[in-house]
Motif scaffolding. Sequence first.
Motif, short mmCIF file in Angstrom:
data_model
loop_
_atom_site.label_atom_id
_atom_site.label_comp_id
_atom_site.label_asym_id
_atom_site.label_seq_id
_atom_site.Cartn_x
_atom_site.Cartn_y
_atom_site.Cartn_z
N PRO A 1 0.80 -1.21 0.00
CA PRO A 1 0.00 0.00 0.00
C PRO A 1 0.85 1.27 0.00
CG PRO A 1 0.22 -0.77 2.23
CD PRO A 1 1.02 -1.72 1.36
N GLU A 2 0.23 2.38 -0.41
CA GLU A 2 0.83 3.69 -0.20
C GLU A 2 0.88 3.96 1.30
OE1 GLU A 2 2.16 5.69 -2.30
OE2 GLU A 2 1.46 5.03 -4.28
N SER A 3 1.71 4.92 1.70
CA SER A 3 1.94 5.14 3.13
C SER A 3 0.85 5.97 3.80
CB SER A 3 3.29 5.82 3.34
OG SER A 3 3.32 7.08 2.69
N VAL A 4 0.04 6.69 3.00
CA VAL A 4 -1.04 7.52 3.56
C VAL A 4 -2.38 7.01 3.05
CG1 VAL A 4 -2.07 9.84 3.62
CG2 VAL A 4 0.41 9.57 3.82
N GLY A 5 -3.31 6.83 3.98
CA GLY A 5 -4.65 6.38 3.62
C GLY A 5 -5.70 7.12 4.42
N CYS A 6 -6.91 6.58 4.43
CA CYS A 6 -8.02 7.24 5.10
C CYS A 6 -8.84 6.20 5.87
CB CYS A 6 -8.91 7.94 4.08
SG CYS A 6 -10.24 8.94 4.80
N LEU A 7 -9.08 6.48 7.15
CA LEU A 7 -9.96 5.62 7.92
C LEU A 7 -11.38 5.74 7.37
CD1 LEU A 7 -8.79 6.34 11.58
CD2 LEU A 7 -8.28 4.33 10.20
N THR A 8 -12.12 4.66 7.46
CA THR A 8 -13.50 4.70 6.98
C THR A 8 -14.40 3.94 7.93
OG1 THR A 8 -14.94 4.31 5.06
CG2 THR A 8 -13.30 2.63 5.53
N ARG A 9 -15.65 4.34 7.96
CA ARG A 9 -16.65 3.65 8.79
C ARG A 9 -17.79 3.17 7.90
NH1 ARG A 9 -21.00 7.03 10.06
NH2 ARG A 9 -20.76 9.17 9.29
N ILE A 10 -18.40 2.09 8.30
CA ILE A 10 -19.51 1.51 7.55
C ILE A 10 -20.80 2.22 7.95
CG2 ILE A 10 -20.84 -0.60 7.12
CD1 ILE A 10 -18.23 -2.15 7.88
N THR A 11 -21.50 2.78 6.97
CA THR A 11 -22.76 3.47 7.26
C THR A 11 -23.98 2.63 6.88
OG1 THR A 11 -22.67 4.61 5.11
CG2 THR A 11 -21.72 5.75 7.01
N GLU A 12 -23.83 1.74 5.89
CA GLU A 12 -24.91 0.84 5.49
C GLU A 12 -24.29 -0.46 4.99
OE1 GLU A 12 -27.58 2.51 2.61
OE2 GLU A 12 -27.44 4.52 3.48
N TRP A 13 -25.01 -1.56 5.18
CA TRP A 13 -24.53 -2.82 4.62
C TRP A 13 -25.71 -3.75 4.35
CZ3 TRP A 13 -25.00 -7.76 6.74
CH2 TRP A 13 -25.50 -7.82 8.04
N ASP A 14 -25.50 -4.68 3.45
CA ASP A 14 -26.53 -5.64 3.07
C ASP A 14 -25.85 -6.89 2.53
OD1 ASP A 14 -28.99 -6.78 2.61
OD2 ASP A 14 -29.37 -5.69 0.75
N MET A 15 -26.48 -8.04 2.70
CA MET A 15 -25.97 -9.29 2.15
C MET A 15 -27.15 -10.09 1.60
SD MET A 15 -23.57 -12.31 3.82
CE MET A 15 -22.06 -11.36 3.98
N GLN A 16 -27.69 -9.62 0.47
CA GLN A 16 -28.81 -10.31 -0.16
C GLN A 16 -28.38 -11.63 -0.78
OE1 GLN A 16 -30.69 -7.61 -2.90
NE2 GLN A 16 -31.56 -6.33 -1.27
N ASP A 17 -27.14 -11.68 -1.29
CA ASP A 17 -26.59 -12.91 -1.86
C ASP A 17 -25.57 -13.49 -0.89
OD1 ASP A 17 -28.06 -12.60 -4.26
OD2 ASP A 17 -26.55 -11.21 -5.02
N LEU A 18 -25.66 -14.77 -0.64
CA LEU A 18 -24.76 -15.43 0.30
C LEU A 18 -23.31 -15.24 -0.13
CD1 LEU A 18 -24.62 -17.21 2.83
CD2 LEU A 18 -24.59 -19.21 1.32
N GLY A 19 -22.49 -14.74 0.79
CA GLY A 19 -21.07 -14.59 0.50
C GLY A 19 -20.70 -13.32 -0.22
N VAL A 20 -21.67 -12.41 -0.44
CA VAL A 20 -21.38 -11.13 -1.09
C VAL A 20 -21.96 -10.02 -0.22
CG1 VAL A 20 -21.65 -9.68 -3.13
CG2 VAL A 20 -21.45 -12.18 -3.38
N MET A 21 -21.10 -9.16 0.29
CA MET A 21 -21.53 -8.07 1.15
C MET A 21 -21.45 -6.75 0.40
SD MET A 21 -20.07 -6.98 4.94
CE MET A 21 -20.52 -8.55 5.67
N MET A 22 -22.56 -6.01 0.39
CA MET A 22 -22.62 -4.69 -0.21
C MET A 22 -22.58 -3.65 0.90
SD MET A 22 -22.85 -5.67 -3.36
CE MET A 22 -23.21 -4.11 -4.20
N LEU A 23 -21.67 -2.71 0.78
CA LEU A 23 -21.51 -1.71 1.83
C LEU A 23 -21.48 -0.30 1.26
CD1 LEU A 23 -18.93 -4.04 2.44
CD2 LEU A 23 -19.52 -3.14 4.67
N ARG A 24 -21.87 0.64 2.09
CA ARG A 24 -21.66 2.06 1.84
C ARG A 24 -20.82 2.56 3.00
NH1 ARG A 24 -24.33 6.48 -0.98
NH2 ARG A 24 -24.28 8.42 0.21
N THR A 25 -19.64 3.07 2.70
CA THR A 25 -18.75 3.53 3.75
C THR A 25 -18.43 5.01 3.55
OG1 THR A 25 -16.65 3.06 2.59
CG2 THR A 25 -17.71 1.23 3.75
N GLU A 26 -17.94 5.64 4.60
CA GLU A 26 -17.62 7.07 4.53
C GLU A 26 -16.26 7.33 5.16
OE1 GLU A 26 -19.36 11.31 6.22
OE2 GLU A 26 -20.78 9.69 5.72
N GLY A 27 -15.40 8.03 4.44
CA GLY A 27 -14.07 8.34 4.94
C GLY A 27 -14.13 9.31 6.10
#
Length: 208
Positions: free
Chosen positions: A63-89
Amino acid sequence: MSENNNWIPLFPLNTVLFPGGVLPLKVFETRYLDMLRECMRSEQPFGVVLIKSGQEVGKAAEPESVGCLTRITEWDMQDLGVMMLRTEGSQRFRIVQQRVLSDQRLEAQITLIEADQVTRPDDVHLQCASTLKLVIDDIDKKGRTAHGVNFASPFALPPQFGNAGWVANRWCEILPISLKARQKLLELTDGRERLGIVHQYLLQHNII
């Protein structure tokens, strides 16, 4: 700056996340599903970092040396083994030390980078902010027309047009520039300097 001596999970991606930015994710690799479940269970953020070398899947990327922390604001798993998320830095960080776990996940000890100071708007800021508002309004209008109530804005609410760093960050996300250029902009510690570079780009390309 303050140091976090705990190890935080890293998610290396071919993207650059800025504070206040929205990042949708589709996750299917077992190692990252496990990581995200643990983050949700412990209410712990994770770090999004641009891949310097390597791939998103398989062996751990560098990875690059500078990144951004993020938090999960929404998530869903309609299909087994696939997680859909909306995150915010949230906050930028610099990697102090990193390690690779047995499942090829990355963890790091980090130093947090202070947030951009909110400063009084000047002419450059006002020009960039007013044009950005037009762009965001247009994106939202087209999105609502195409998707109706299912439209999810790619921008976090509420907007902060009075914050130079926020305005600069949103432009850095949507301008057609390289990932390396976005990374360099992320690493700038002065939001007004970042906005000044964005302003020059907008002038050179007759956007404002």
